[in-house]
Every structure is written in C-alpha cells, then in structure tokens.
Design a protein around this motif. Structure first.
Motif, short mmCIF file in Angstrom:
data_model
loop_
_atom_site.label_atom_id
_atom_site.label_comp_id
_atom_site.label_asym_id
_atom_site.label_seq_id
_atom_site.Cartn_x
_atom_site.Cartn_y
_atom_site.Cartn_z
N PHE A 124 13.34 10.97 -13.12
CA PHE A 124 12.26 10.42 -13.94
C PHE A 124 11.30 9.63 -13.07
CE2 PHE A 124 15.69 7.36 -13.91
CZ PHE A 124 15.08 6.10 -13.84
N ARG A 125 10.07 9.51 -13.57
CA ARG A 125 9.06 8.72 -12.90
C ARG A 125 8.58 7.61 -13.82
NH1 ARG A 125 7.07 13.96 -11.36
NH2 ARG A 125 5.31 13.75 -12.82
N THR A 126 8.15 6.52 -13.20
CA THR A 126 7.62 5.39 -13.97
C THR A 126 6.32 4.91 -13.35
OG1 THR A 126 8.59 3.55 -12.68
CG2 THR A 126 10.02 4.62 -14.32
N THR A 127 5.62 4.09 -14.10
CA THR A 127 4.48 3.40 -13.52
C THR A 127 4.96 2.49 -12.39
OG1 THR A 127 4.71 1.67 -15.20
CG2 THR A 127 3.14 3.45 -15.66
N ARG A 128 4.03 2.03 -11.57
CA ARG A 128 4.40 1.18 -10.44
C ARG A 128 3.47 -0.03 -10.39
NH1 ARG A 128 4.20 2.85 -3.97
NH2 ARG A 128 4.50 0.73 -3.16
N SER A 129 4.06 -1.19 -10.38
CA SER A 129 3.28 -2.41 -10.25
C SER A 129 2.55 -2.40 -8.92
CB SER A 129 4.18 -3.64 -10.34
OG SER A 129 3.48 -4.79 -9.93
N GLN A 175 9.58 0.21 1.75
CA GLN A 175 9.61 1.20 2.82
C GLN A 175 10.31 2.45 2.31
OE1 GLN A 175 10.80 -0.30 6.81
NE2 GLN A 175 10.99 -2.29 5.82
N SER A 176 9.81 3.61 2.70
CA SER A 176 10.47 4.85 2.30
C SER A 176 11.93 4.80 2.71
CB SER A 176 9.77 6.05 2.95
OG SER A 176 8.44 6.15 2.50
N PRO A 197 7.66 8.44 -2.03
CA PRO A 197 7.30 7.78 -0.77
C PRO A 197 6.60 6.46 -1.02
CG PRO A 197 5.79 9.56 -1.26
CD PRO A 197 6.87 9.65 -2.29
N HIS A 198 6.49 5.65 0.00
CA HIS A 198 5.99 4.28 -0.15
C HIS A 198 4.56 4.23 -0.65
CE1 HIS A 198 3.35 4.28 3.40
NE2 HIS A 198 4.26 5.07 3.96
N TYR A 199 3.79 5.29 -0.45
CA TYR A 199 2.38 5.28 -0.82
C TYR A 199 2.12 5.84 -2.22
CZ TYR A 199 3.03 10.09 0.74
OH TYR A 199 3.53 11.36 0.90
N ALA A 200 3.14 6.35 -2.90
CA ALA A 200 2.95 7.01 -4.19
C ALA A 200 2.51 6.02 -5.27
CB ALA A 200 4.23 7.70 -4.62
N ALA A 232 11.16 12.27 3.55
CA ALA A 232 10.63 13.59 3.90
C ALA A 232 9.15 13.71 3.58
CB ALA A 232 11.41 14.69 3.16
N ARG A 233 8.64 12.79 2.76
CA ARG A 233 7.21 12.81 2.40
C ARG A 233 6.43 11.69 3.10
NH1 ARG A 233 7.51 13.36 -4.10
NH2 ARG A 233 9.62 12.50 -3.83
N ASP A 234 7.04 11.07 4.08
CA ASP A 234 6.39 9.95 4.79
C ASP A 234 5.83 10.46 6.12
OD1 ASP A 234 5.68 7.65 6.13
OD2 ASP A 234 7.37 6.49 5.36
N PRO A 235 4.52 10.48 6.29
CA PRO A 235 3.94 10.97 7.55
C PRO A 235 4.46 10.25 8.79
CG PRO A 235 2.24 10.77 5.87
CD PRO A 235 3.49 10.13 5.30
#
Length: 266
Positions: free
Chosen positions: A33-38, A44-45, A69-72, A137-140
């Motif tokens: 599941f996904r949620t909103t993010r404050s 860190q990823s 990932p940390h930027y999502a 795996a999604r962190d550049p």
C-alpha cells in the motif's frame, strides 16, 4: 518487511497521520500500500519507520521498511497478512482514504553509508524483506557508487514473487531506465515450486550457482558489498556464510562489507 511483534505506543508519541492512496493485494498472504507523505519526513533509502493504526482506543504500531525511494512523493510499504495478528489482521483491510500512523523518526541499518566502497552491491532478500531493496534499487546514488547491483528475492512459491515484473522492467522506466540499464540484475529463486532457479540463497551462493548465472566473480569481501533482509533463520545463515567468506559487518560508525536489518533479526 515488518517485525513480528507489534508495539503499543503512548498517545503523545511522534506520529504523522497519513491517508492511504493505493492498495494492491498480491496474494491472499501478501499486500502493499501507499500513503501520503508529510513534507517534513526525511529518510534514507533502505530505512524503516513505525507504522500502525488506532485500535481499541490506542495506537498499535510495528516497524515497516519503506519500499519507496527517499525522493518519492508517497510512502510505500510491503506486508504479509497475518490472520490473527494484532496489527496485520486489521492493516490488511485498509482501503484508499483510510488513515495510517507513520512514525517521524526513520532508522535502520540498510544504508549505503554503512558500507565501504566496492564493485558490486548484492541486495539479498526473502519474502517481504524485499521492501528496503525496492527503495534502494530506485536510488540513483546506488548506481553512482557501484558498477553492478544485484537484487535476489527468494520465496517459497512463484506467486510470492511480488514486484517481479516491476524489477524485471525497471531498466525501461522513463526516469530510471538509463541509470539502471546494464547495472541492475534481478535474481528470483524458489524453495518449493519448480522454477528456473530453485534453492535457498545461501546454497546458491555457496555452490557458485549465483555467480555463474550472473556471469560475475564469486563474492569477494575485498570488492563486493552485501545487504541482507529477511526472516531470522535466513539472516542467521547468511551472516554465518558471509562471516566465513571474510566479510566484515559494517555500521555507520565503522563501515564494512555487509549489513543486515537488525530490527527483523529476532
């Protein structure tokens, strides 16, 4: 990935209330599941947070690795379903729009800064232990630090290989494709169903099957780095194998050749 024992928390504990934006049931035993993010939440990823629900008039939470990932812009989690679990028996029934508690203090040992520089990064997972590696795996930055990134995912049955199609096609992602292409290898294996690769990951490493299949040298503590996340037996077996190969455990205080997620070790 989540701990096995939920933890009650005080009513004034530091949690954000987030809303569920998406739920996907992979099987009758697995869901994400996904949620909103404050905007205030930074992580860190590879780290985890405490998440939970208000049950019987109080918050009930447990540790969950963050799969995004940390930027999502949203937070993503991957979970098993425990029919009689104090938290999971309720959490598995969440729907879009429901509220979920998300801790404000991410932590964890599966972070890049706990590892020495190296050639290849192996992310070894069983079951929902895949979650932190979906983040990494999604962190550049991972691909800046390592020439090759290998994600292994060992499950009992083929149906349990959640995110398989996602990882197999990550090199086609419009944003990450050029970064991932030629560097990321996804290596699923099963312990019960007939499959192209069968066996426990420890046996696949020890026999040389993993390195042969990937056309890579055998694991070398001088050049390779390893992260491990899964159930306690898998963690214990892999730690013993890595220690025997000369890999030194790392930490933020003293980076090493491998780390494992200690929150899920017992």
């Amino acid at each position: 990935m989540e701990t096995t024992a939920p933890a009650p928390v005080k009513a004034n504990a530091a949690f954000n209330t987030e809303r569920v934006t998406h739920v996907h049931h992979w099987t009758d035993q697995l869901f994400s599941f996904r949620t909103t993010r404050s905007p205030a939440l930074r992580f860190q990823s590879g780290q985890f947070v405490m998440i939970g629900l208000h049950l019987a008039g109080r918050p009930l939470v447990r540790a969950y690795s963050i799969a995004s990932p940390h930027y999502a812009e949203e937070l993503e989690f991957y979970s098993i379903k425990v029919p009689d679990g104090p938290l999971t028996s309720h959490l598995q029934n969440i729907a879009v729009g429901d509220e979920v508690l998300v801790g404000r203090k991410p932590t964890g040992t599966l972070v890049l800064d706990a590892l020495l520089p190296g050639r290849s990064l192996y992310l070894l997972a069983t079951g929902t232990g895949l979650a932190p590696f979906l983040s990494l795996a999604r962190d550049p930055d991972v691909y800046d630090r390592f020439e090759r990134v290998v994600v292994t995912h060992t499950c009992r049955q083929e149906i349990d290989l959640g995110y398989r199609a996602f990882l197999e096609t990550l090199d086609q992602d419009p944003n990450l494709g050029e970064i991932v292409a030629g560097k990321l290898s996804y290596y699923p294996s099963l312990t019960r169903d007939a499959f192209k690769t069968t066996g426990r990951i420890t046996d696949l490493i020890a026999s040389g099957r993993l390195s042969d299949d990937l056309a890579l040298p055998s694991l070398d503590p001088a050049q390779d780095r390893v992260m491990v996340c899964g159930g306690p037996p898998m963690l214990a077996d892999l730690r013993q194998l890595l220690d025997g190969l000369g890999f030194a455990e790392g930490s933020l205080a003293e980076p090493g050749a491998y780390v494992y997620e200690k929150a899920f070790a017992a």
